[in-house]
Design a protein around this motif. Structure first.
Motif, PDB file in Angstrom:
ATOM      1  N   MET A 119       0.860  -1.179   0.000  1.00  0.00           N
ATOM      2  CA  MET A 119       0.000   0.000   0.000  1.00  0.00           C
ATOM      3  C   MET A 119       0.897   1.230   0.000  1.00  0.00           C
ATOM      4  SD  MET A 119      -3.161   0.949   2.551  1.00  0.00           S
ATOM      5  CE  MET A 119      -4.470   2.050   1.970  1.00  0.00           C
ATOM      6  N   LEU A 120       0.727   2.066  -1.009  1.00  0.00           N
ATOM      7  CA  LEU A 120       1.529   3.274  -1.173  1.00  0.00           C
ATOM      8  C   LEU A 120       0.710   4.471  -0.720  1.00  0.00           C
ATOM      9  CD1 LEU A 120       2.849   2.454  -4.762  1.00  0.00           C
ATOM     10  CD2 LEU A 120       3.928   1.899  -2.573  1.00  0.00           C
ATOM     11  N   LEU A 121       1.289   5.325   0.094  1.00  0.00           N
ATOM     12  CA  LEU A 121       0.571   6.433   0.703  1.00  0.00           C
ATOM     13  C   LEU A 121       1.264   7.748   0.348  1.00  0.00           C
ATOM     14  CD1 LEU A 121       0.096   4.778   4.196  1.00  0.00           C
ATOM     15  CD2 LEU A 121      -1.727   5.170   2.529  1.00  0.00           C
ATOM     16  N   LEU A 122       0.500   8.682  -0.218  1.00  0.00           N
ATOM     17  CA  LEU A 122       1.017  10.024  -0.470  1.00  0.00           C
ATOM     18  C   LEU A 122       1.015  10.790   0.845  1.00  0.00           C
ATOM     19  CD1 LEU A 122       1.947  12.218  -2.481  1.00  0.00           C
ATOM     20  CD2 LEU A 122      -0.470  12.851  -2.724  1.00  0.00           C
ATOM     21  N   ARG A 123       2.218  11.215   1.271  1.00  0.00           N
ATOM     22  CA  ARG A 123       2.380  11.881   2.553  1.00  0.00           C
ATOM     23  C   ARG A 123       3.128  13.200   2.352  1.00  0.00           C
ATOM     24  NH1 ARG A 123       4.582   8.194   7.044  1.00  0.00           N
ATOM     25  NH2 ARG A 123       3.277   9.564   8.297  1.00  0.00           N
ATOM     26  N   PRO A 124       3.164  14.073   3.360  1.00  0.00           N
ATOM     27  CA  PRO A 124       3.751  15.406   3.155  1.00  0.00           C
ATOM     28  C   PRO A 124       5.178  15.394   2.628  1.00  0.00           C
ATOM     29  CG  PRO A 124       2.523  15.356   5.210  1.00  0.00           C
ATOM     30  CD  PRO A 124       2.550  13.952   4.695  1.00  0.00           C
ATOM     31  N   ARG A 125       6.008  14.445   3.112  1.00  0.00           N
ATOM     32  CA  ARG A 125       7.420  14.456   2.745  1.00  0.00           C
ATOM     33  C   ARG A 125       7.783  13.408   1.702  1.00  0.00           C
ATOM     34  NH1 ARG A 125       9.807  19.207   4.054  1.00  0.00           N
ATOM     35  NH2 ARG A 125       9.098  19.895   6.106  1.00  0.00           N
ATOM     36  N   GLY A 126       6.800  12.712   1.148  1.00  0.00           N
ATOM     37  CA  GLY A 126       7.125  11.715   0.141  1.00  0.00           C
ATOM     38  C   GLY A 126       6.070  10.629   0.063  1.00  0.00           C
ATOM     39  N   ILE A 127       6.511   9.404  -0.176  1.00  0.00           N
ATOM     40  CA  ILE A 127       5.632   8.255  -0.329  1.00  0.00           C
ATOM     41  C   ILE A 127       5.913   7.254   0.784  1.00  0.00           C
ATOM     42  CG2 ILE A 127       4.890   6.375  -1.828  1.00  0.00           C
ATOM     43  CD1 ILE A 127       4.233   9.134  -2.924  1.00  0.00           C
ATOM     44  N   GLY A 128       4.881   6.907   1.531  1.00  0.00           N
ATOM     45  CA  GLY A 128       4.991   5.850   2.528  1.00  0.00           C
ATOM     46  C   GLY A 128       4.599   4.513   1.924  1.00  0.00           C
ATOM     47  N   THR A 129       5.327   3.459   2.271  1.00  0.00           N
ATOM     48  CA  THR A 129       5.042   2.111   1.760  1.00  0.00           C
ATOM     49  C   THR A 129       4.724   1.199   2.931  1.00  0.00           C
ATOM     50  OG1 THR A 129       6.534   2.419  -0.123  1.00  0.00           O
ATOM     51  CG2 THR A 129       5.936   0.165   0.451  1.00  0.00           C
ATOM     52  N   MET A 130       3.528   0.609   2.886  1.00  0.00           N
ATOM     53  CA  MET A 130       3.135  -0.382   3.887  1.00  0.00           C
ATOM     54  C   MET A 130       3.183  -1.763   3.241  1.00  0.00           C
ATOM     55  SD  MET A 130      -0.096   1.292   5.962  1.00  0.00           S
ATOM     56  CE  MET A 130       0.051   0.079   7.282  1.00  0.00           C
ATOM     57  N   SER A 131       3.980  -2.655   3.802  1.00  0.00           N
ATOM     58  CA  SER A 131       4.036  -4.027   3.341  1.00  0.00           C
ATOM     59  C   SER A 131       3.516  -4.937   4.440  1.00  0.00           C
ATOM     60  CB  SER A 131       5.459  -4.415   2.941  1.00  0.00           C
ATOM     61  OG  SER A 131       6.345  -4.220   4.031  1.00  0.00           O
ATOM     62  N   PHE A 132       3.049  -6.127   4.045  1.00  0.00           N
ATOM     63  CA  PHE A 132       2.362  -7.008   4.987  1.00  0.00           C
ATOM     64  C   PHE A 132       2.943  -8.416   4.860  1.00  0.00           C
ATOM     65  CE2 PHE A 132      -0.467  -3.757   3.289  1.00  0.00           C
ATOM     66  CZ  PHE A 132      -0.851  -3.098   4.439  1.00  0.00           C
ATOM     67  N   GLN A 133       3.296  -9.008   5.985  1.00  0.00           N
ATOM     68  CA  GLN A 133       3.823 -10.370   6.007  1.00  0.00           C
ATOM     69  C   GLN A 133       3.124 -11.178   7.105  1.00  0.00           C
ATOM     70  OE1 GLN A 133       6.520  -7.797   6.351  1.00  0.00           O
ATOM     71  NE2 GLN A 133       6.408  -7.633   4.119  1.00  0.00           N
ATOM     72  N   ARG A 134       2.971 -12.464   6.823  1.00  0.00           N
ATOM     73  CA  ARG A 134       2.423 -13.364   7.834  1.00  0.00           C
ATOM     74  C   ARG A 134       3.449 -13.607   8.930  1.00  0.00           C
ATOM     75  NH1 ARG A 134      -2.286 -16.290   7.193  1.00  0.00           N
ATOM     76  NH2 ARG A 134      -3.247 -16.256   5.107  1.00  0.00           N
ATOM     77  N   THR A 135       2.961 -13.748  10.138  1.00  0.00           N
ATOM     78  CA  THR A 135       3.813 -14.082  11.274  1.00  0.00           C
ATOM     79  C   THR A 135       3.859 -15.601  11.436  1.00  0.00           C
ATOM     80  OG1 THR A 135       1.988 -14.029  12.867  1.00  0.00           O
ATOM     81  CG2 THR A 135       3.117 -11.940  12.397  1.00  0.00           C
ATOM     82  N   PRO A 136       4.861 -16.134  12.158  1.00  0.00           N
ATOM     83  CA  PRO A 136       4.911 -17.590  12.384  1.00  0.00           C
ATOM     84  C   PRO A 136       3.651 -18.128  13.047  1.00  0.00           C
ATOM     85  CG  PRO A 136       7.005 -16.574  12.979  1.00  0.00           C
ATOM     86  CD  PRO A 136       6.038 -15.448  12.704  1.00  0.00           C
ATOM     87  N   GLU A 137       2.957 -17.272  13.792  1.00  0.00           N
ATOM     88  CA  GLU A 137       1.732 -17.717  14.478  1.00  0.00           C
ATOM     89  C   GLU A 137       0.516 -17.698  13.555  1.00  0.00           C
ATOM     90  OE1 GLU A 137       3.639 -15.145  15.561  1.00  0.00           O
ATOM     91  OE2 GLU A 137       4.854 -16.345  16.954  1.00  0.00           O
ATOM     92  N   GLY A 138       0.679 -17.303  12.296  1.00  0.00           N
ATOM     93  CA  GLY A 138      -0.448 -17.258  11.375  1.00  0.00           C
ATOM     94  C   GLY A 138      -1.142 -15.918  11.315  1.00  0.00           C
ATOM     95  N   GLY A 139      -0.636 -14.929  12.055  1.00  0.00           N
ATOM     96  CA  GLY A 139      -1.213 -13.599  12.004  1.00  0.00           C
ATOM     97  C   GLY A 139      -0.595 -12.782  10.878  1.00  0.00           C
ATOM     98  N   LEU A 140      -0.652 -11.476  11.027  1.00  0.00           N
ATOM     99  CA  LEU A 140      -0.164 -10.565  10.006  1.00  0.00           C
ATOM    100  C   LEU A 140       0.486  -9.372  10.683  1.00  0.00           C
ATOM    101  CD1 LEU A 140      -0.336 -10.322   6.823  1.00  0.00           C
ATOM    102  CD2 LEU A 140      -2.242  -8.754   7.200  1.00  0.00           C
ATOM    103  N   LYS A 141       1.585  -8.897  10.104  1.00  0.00           N
ATOM    104  CA  LYS A 141       2.209  -7.689  10.619  1.00  0.00           C
ATOM    105  C   LYS A 141       2.420  -6.713   9.469  1.00  0.00           C
ATOM    106  CE  LYS A 141       7.075  -9.079  10.164  1.00  0.00           C
ATOM    107  NZ  LYS A 141       8.372  -9.183  10.868  1.00  0.00           N
ATOM    108  N   ALA A 142       2.409  -5.439   9.818  1.00  0.00           N
ATOM    109  CA  ALA A 142       2.587  -4.380   8.831  1.00  0.00           C
ATOM    110  C   ALA A 142       3.890  -3.645   9.103  1.00  0.00           C
ATOM    111  CB  ALA A 142       1.412  -3.401   8.881  1.00  0.00           C
TER     112      ALA A 142
END
Length: 542
Positions: A133-156
């Motif tokens: 997910m790419l976000l237009l922000r005041p100082r540039g572009i923020g990038t949010m990436s998402f990966q599964r955790t070993p427990e089966g959850g998700l982290k950003a």
């Protein structure tokens, strides 16, 4: 379970659709004929979608179907706001699709949206499976990436690609919501570039955050300064800032990607140099001269320009769409200029579409999947009688015309002014209005999507906000009848996807206007006439 064949079906109801239009060419497409097995759930023989509701608190401002964790299955992304400023809270709710195809009723992860996020895009920019997910922000572009955790959850994970010592146009969060903006551009080569519109400049960054180039793209500003001592606005000065529209393509026929920054009055062209760089100042500036003095003074009218390779010859062609005058004296014109060996002759368009007393919008789309772009023109007549009818019927009558844009590569410009009878096909529809919200009662009807997988765009309508209807498109017949109707609340917006991997277009439908409304995943069950799928799929879970 229900067996759905790809042979032409006869289900659906009669209705009105597009008029058949004259056609100058034909296309035969060979497609595989296979069988699709589905668990139809509550969908009846007349309903094109299985509906899964995801209950939600807060106000949904956007939702998408996208593979977030890189497992090849599309997930649900939802952005919500809770409360009101100054105490408003913004969050992403992510629902990961399980291996059996089910989507959970509660989010796999709910995480705050980074502060001062003005707009977003979705794109795979890091080379690993799954979209960011790419976000237009005041100082540039923020990038949010998402990966599964070993427990089966998700982290950003969030990282910023910052512009040195400067600001983008996204100086703060959008108070209305969070809209999608083209940020990732694939036009520069194997690696996408991130495009950040600034205050008179445009910045281009690599996914890793390196500044590729910055160009003096220009901008147009209109200020409202409140009269002294009068409290007529919320502040003493307000601004409408129109940033340049950015297009990427080969303009000068040297095989390298160039940049077009288009504004109301001028086109700024930036040619890529042999070393791959761009100059900060435009390589060429083209004056448009399409706004009258009257429109300039009163701030009416519009000129919208973009460069696209319409005929697929590798060169960027030009479309100029202009609205002239005000509400009661509007005109709507479109001009197509093919690129002939390194540029455009703006004095001699290849096509000129001119309509008085109409407000409209244009879109270039490959309607029939043959590799070339067609012109889609939507127009609304604004005569006095039409305006009266809008208030009496609480609906806007609109007309959508689709034109083929054909040319011989060696032919000189010969301006054509097509009439209505020259349209490939025409669709007339009404857009019911919700005067309480000052918006359409349902989502905007569109020809964006192909629901039966035959390569031809289909027409979907939201009626008065209580049903959706689909008219299957045909090269020979246009849109002769309504093929499906389903009772469902269609307030809000739709986004496309393919949740179950069968090659058929699914939808996510979300309501941006009211709090605590569910997000609805609409899974295409393959009942439309002529449905073609590429592979067998698993039954959709209950």
């Amino acid at each position: 379970m229900r067996r759905v064949s790809t042979e032409p079906a006869t289900c659906g109801q009669g209705g009105h659709g597009a008029r058949d239009g004259a056609r100058r060419s034909s296309l035969r497409v060979a497609v595989p004929v296979v069988t699709l097995w589905l668990l139809a759930g509550p969908a009846s023989a007349e309903e094109p979608f299985f509906v899964q509701k995801i209950e939600s608190q807060g106000r949904t401002v956007t939702a998408e179907l996208v593979d977030l964790d890189g497992d090849g299955r599309q997930d649900v992304l939802q952005a919500v706001t809770y409360g009101m400023p100054p105490d408003e809270r913004r969050a992403l709710r992510l629902f990961l699709q399980a291996p059996d195809g089910s989507i959970p009723s509660t989010p796999t992860l709910e995480t705050p949206i980074p502060r001062n996020s003005a707009a977003y895009d979705l794109y795979d920019v890091d080379g690993r499976p799954g979209s960011e997910m790419l976000l237009l922000r005041p100082r540039g572009i923020g990038t949010m990436s998402f990966q599964r955790t070993p427990e089966g959850g998700l982290k950003a994970d969030v990282r910023d690609a910052q512009i040195p010592n400067d600001l983008t146009i996204g100086v703060s969060s959008d108070e209305r919501g969070l809209d999608r903006l083209p940020i990732a551009s694939a036009g520069f080569g194997p690696e996408p570039w991130l495009v950040a519109p600034g205050l008179g400049e445009t910045f281009f960054l690599s996914p890793a955050g390196a500044l590729r180039t910055r160009i003096a793209s220009g901008a147009r500003a209109n200020f409202f300064v409140a009269p002294q001592q009068l409290m007529v606005s919320e502040s003493d000065i307000q601004i409408f800032l129109d940033a340049a529209r950015i297009s990427v393509g080969d303009i000068d026929a040297d095989g390298r990607p160039d940049i077009l920054a288009s504004l109301r009055h001028v086109l700024n062209v930036f040619y890529q140099q042999e070393d791959g760089s761009y100059s900060h100042a435009p390589s060429r500036t083209i004056e448009l001269g399409r706004i009258s003095m009257q429109d300039h003074i009163r701030g009416s009218g519009a000129v919208r320009t973009a460069a696209r390779d319409i005929d697929r010859d590798g060169l960027a062609d030009l479309i100029i769409s202009e609205t002239l005058g005000g509400v009661m004296d509007a005109g709507y014109n479109t001009y197509i200029h093919f690129n002939r060996g390194g540029g455009w002759d703006l004095s001699a368009p290849d096509y000129a579409f001119e309509d008085p007393e109409v407000l409209g919008a244009d879109q270039l789309r490959d309607v029939d999947g043959n590799g070339t772009l067609e012109l889609m023109r939507v127009g609304i007549n604004l005569s006095v009688l039409e305006l009266i009818e809008i208030f009496l019927t609480e609906a806007i009558d609109a007309k959508l015309q689709v034109y083929e844009l054909l040319r011989s590569p060696d032919a000189p410009p010969q301006p054509l002014r097509p009439s209505r009878s020259d349209a490939w096909f025409e669709v007339k529809f009404d857009v019911p209005l919700d005067f309480e919200t000052s918006r359409p009662a349902g989502f905007i009807p569109t020809l964006e999507y192909d629901f039966n997988g035959d390569g031809f765009a289909d027409y979907i309508s939201s009626t008065d906000g209580t049903h959706l209807e689909i008219f299957v498109g045909s090269r020979e017949k246009g849109y002769p009848k309504r093929d499906a109707r389903q009772e469902i609340s269609t307030e809000g917006q739709i986004r496309p996807g393919d949740v179950n991997g069968d090659g058929l277009t699914d939808l996510v439908l979300f309501n941006t206007r009211r709090d605590n409304q569910p997000v609805m995943v609409l899974v295409n069950v393959g009942m439309l006439p002529g449905t073609v799928v590429q592979q067998e799929i698993k039954p959709w879970p209950k």
